[in-house]
Design a protein around this motif. Structure first.
Motif, PDB file in Angstrom:
ATOM      1  N   GLU A 132      68.086 128.240 -41.810  1.00 37.01           N
ATOM      2  CA  GLU A 132      68.809 129.398 -42.321  1.00 37.01           C
ATOM      3  C   GLU A 132      68.901 129.309 -43.853  1.00 37.01           C
ATOM      4  OE1 GLU A 132      69.956 132.029 -40.741  1.00 37.01           O
ATOM      5  OE2 GLU A 132      69.273 131.322 -38.795  1.00 37.01           O
ATOM      6  N   PRO A 133      68.992 130.441 -44.537  1.00 32.42           N
ATOM      7  CA  PRO A 133      69.124 130.386 -46.006  1.00 32.42           C
ATOM      8  C   PRO A 133      70.479 129.829 -46.411  1.00 32.42           C
ATOM      9  CG  PRO A 133      69.427 132.628 -45.235  1.00 32.42           C
ATOM     10  CD  PRO A 133      68.995 131.823 -44.035  1.00 32.42           C
ATOM     11  N   ASP A 134      70.539 129.300 -47.622  1.00 34.80           N
ATOM     12  CA  ASP A 134      71.810 128.782 -48.138  1.00 34.80           C
ATOM     13  C   ASP A 134      72.805 129.920 -48.308  1.00 34.80           C
ATOM     14  OD1 ASP A 134      70.716 126.261 -48.240  1.00 34.80           O
ATOM     15  OD2 ASP A 134      70.043 126.464 -50.316  1.00 34.80           O
ATOM     16  N   THR A 135      74.023 129.679 -47.908  1.00 36.56           N
ATOM     17  CA  THR A 135      75.055 130.714 -47.979  1.00 36.56           C
ATOM     18  C   THR A 135      75.643 130.791 -49.381  1.00 36.56           C
ATOM     19  OG1 THR A 135      76.749 129.143 -47.270  1.00 36.56           O
ATOM     20  CG2 THR A 135      75.640 130.413 -45.551  1.00 36.56           C
ATOM     21  N   VAL A 136      76.015 132.001 -49.759  1.00 39.36           N
ATOM     22  CA  VAL A 136      76.649 132.249 -51.048  1.00 39.36           C
ATOM     23  C   VAL A 136      77.921 133.042 -50.800  1.00 39.36           C
ATOM     24  CG1 VAL A 136      76.398 133.269 -53.333  1.00 39.36           C
ATOM     25  CG2 VAL A 136      74.406 132.281 -52.201  1.00 39.36           C
ATOM     26  N   LYS A 137      79.058 132.398 -50.996  1.00 39.69           N
ATOM     27  CA  LYS A 137      80.363 133.038 -50.795  1.00 39.69           C
ATOM     28  C   LYS A 137      80.428 133.695 -49.418  1.00 39.69           C
ATOM     29  CE  LYS A 137      81.164 133.905 -55.726  1.00 39.69           C
ATOM     30  NZ  LYS A 137      81.471 134.916 -56.757  1.00 39.69           N
ATOM     31  N   ARG A 138      80.247 132.879 -48.398  1.00 37.26           N
ATOM     32  CA  ARG A 138      80.256 133.376 -47.018  1.00 37.26           C
ATOM     33  C   ARG A 138      81.596 134.040 -46.685  1.00 37.26           C
ATOM     34  NH1 ARG A 138      77.710 131.877 -42.140  1.00 37.26           N
ATOM     35  NH2 ARG A 138      76.637 130.152 -43.191  1.00 37.26           N
ATOM     36  N   ILE A 139      81.521 135.201 -46.071  1.00 44.75           N
ATOM     37  CA  ILE A 139      82.712 135.911 -45.606  1.00 44.75           C
ATOM     38  C   ILE A 139      83.043 135.420 -44.203  1.00 44.75           C
ATOM     39  CG2 ILE A 139      83.725 138.154 -45.075  1.00 44.75           C
ATOM     40  CD1 ILE A 139      81.807 139.393 -47.086  1.00 44.75           C
ATOM     41  N   PRO A 140      84.233 134.898 -43.966  1.00 45.21           N
ATOM     42  CA  PRO A 140      84.551 134.383 -42.624  1.00 45.21           C
ATOM     43  C   PRO A 140      84.563 135.503 -41.588  1.00 45.21           C
ATOM     44  CG  PRO A 140      86.523 134.453 -44.007  1.00 45.21           C
ATOM     45  CD  PRO A 140      85.357 134.747 -44.903  1.00 45.21           C
TER      46      PRO A 140
END
Length: 433
Positions: free
Chosen positions: A320-328
């Motif tokens: 999976e791509p690296d997350t950036v400021k993931r929204i829960p």
């Protein structure tokens, strides 16, 4: 192919011919053998089974046989009791085998359909008997009555169903509709009056056809508006004041005829500093990609793996791509509002829609004529999040530009914080590119 490998294959085929073995028999016996000396060959075949099947699937002469076998495994093998291996012999015609597969599939579906119908009939008969002995045991009848009301079934038909024990009476249906409407209205007011909810609305079209159209009566076409209330998530005592910022935003709004603060859109130094402090597009090391470049490279790899046949075997390494400021993740319960007979595609229509939604939610300006001082909530100091498409944004911008000289915050529509839907946001980005 290398010459030495061709010679090796010729030697193996000659040896098999001397021992009266075909290639199919050789592979079948290797897979079915339990001799320890055959373990290495058996493991090699099982390890490369996917590649072997893929090669046979690409071959013109074996493609139909592989497809038939896979179809029968999916349609019949899952349910057990079928001899999949012996269903197609070498002498069988491929069309006959497909017909057998279709026939068994139709028989299985017919058996499932008949079983479901028997269950439905049993439930209906038990429900009729229960309502006959106790009128309050009317769950099935209530659902059917409400369904017929929503689909505009003629009242005479509803009465027939009610007399047959399959529906509640017309009076009960009308009472149920009124009760549900009052309950939904109460939920809307309870949520909106917290001033911690947003609205999303869009238009929908309905064509009412006449049963017997004539020149004078051909039916009608209605353009209406539907909306829903979306409770905001993550509001607490630390950030609740962020929604009470209508006056502060208006002071620095470019539409304000007499702003007390420099409008935000002209603060180019702040935007310049924002780009300077951006780390997402900056390389942490000369030999490494920036986070933005890493995201772009992942999308390129995903396109190759998912759409190019030669890269399918890299699927397990894609991750999976690296997350950036993931929204829960959070489950939000929407509250549908009452449909409005308003044409939302016009500027005046958007003004009417918002006024109608605020009346349904029980909020407004104390100076309004319909404001209920005892129950309604003053929204003058708050901002309201509005969701919609790009046309809605254009219409609301037009309203705000034309009403910026009004005296009250509600009449200036300064409370509007518009948030386009994700699809429309992507379309706007694509159009800008």
């Amino acid at each position: 192919m290398h010459v030495s490998l061709v010679q090796q294959l010729n030697n193996v085929l000659a040896c098999m011919e001397e021992n009266n073995l075909t290639s199919a028999d050789f592979i079948s016996h290797i897979l079915g053998s339990t001799d320890i000396h055959h373990q290495s060959a058996r493991d090699s075949l099982m390890t490369h089974a996917v590649r072997i099947c893929a090669i046979m699937h690409r071959e013109e002469h074996s493609h139909s046989h592989i497809t038939l076998w896979a179809t029968m495994i999916m349609d019949l093998g899952e349910f057990g009791g079928d001899d999949i291996g012996g269903m197609v012999d070498d002498e069988d015609d491929i069309d006959d085998a497909f017909e057998k597969c279709r026939s068994r599939k139709r028989q299985r579906r017919a058996a499932e359909r008949n079983s479901a119908l028997l269950t439905i009939r049993a439930v209906v008969m038990i429900s009729i008997c229960l309502q006959t002995s106790n009128e309050q045991c009317n769950l099935l009848q209530g659902w059917l009555g409400f369904f017929m009301k929503s689909t505009c079934v003629p009242e005479k038909v509803v009465e027939v169903f009610a007399h047959a024990g399959l529906s509640i009476s017309l009076t009960s249906i009308h009472n149920a509709v009124s009760s549900i409407s009052k309950e939904i209205s109460s939920k809307i007011k309870h949520e909106v009056r917290t001033l911690q909810a947003g609205f999303a609305y869009d238009n929908f079209d309905i064509q009412f056809k006449a049963a017997q159209p004539t020149l004078e009566h051909r039916g009608c076409f209605v353009s209406a508006t539907s909306a829903t209330v979306i409770p905001l998530y993550g509001i607490d005592n630390d950030n609740v004041d962020a929604l009470r910022s209508s006056a502060q935003l208006w002071d620095c709004d470019s539409r304000n005829p007499s702003p007390s603060v420099l409008p935000v859109m002209t603060e180019w130094k702040s935007f310049l500093q924002l780009h300077k402090s951006d780390t997402y597009s900056r390389q942490a090391h000369p030999n490494r990609l920036s986070p933005r470049q890493e995201a772009f490279s992942w999308h390129i790899r995903s396109i190759l793996v998912n759409h190019i046949r030669g890269f399918k075997h890299f699927a397990k390494d894609l991750d999976e791509p690296d997350t950036v400021k993931r929204i829960p993740l959070h489950k939000t319960t929407q509250i549908p509002c009452r449909a409005m007979d308003i044409k939302q595609s016009t500027t005046d229509g958007n003004m009417e829609v918002l006024d109608n939604l605020f009346r349904q939610g029980g909020i407004g300006d104390p100076g309004d004529s319909g404001f209920d001082v005892e129950h309604d909530v003053d929204m003058s100091d708050h901002v309201i999040l509005i969701h919609g498409d790009l046309l809605t944004k254009e219409r609301l911008d037009t309203v705000r530009n034309s009403r910026r000289i009004e005296h009250t915050p509600k009449n200036r529509f300064q409370y509007v914080i518009f948030l386009p839907g994700l699809f429309h946001y992507k379309m706007a980005c694509a159009d800008a590119i």
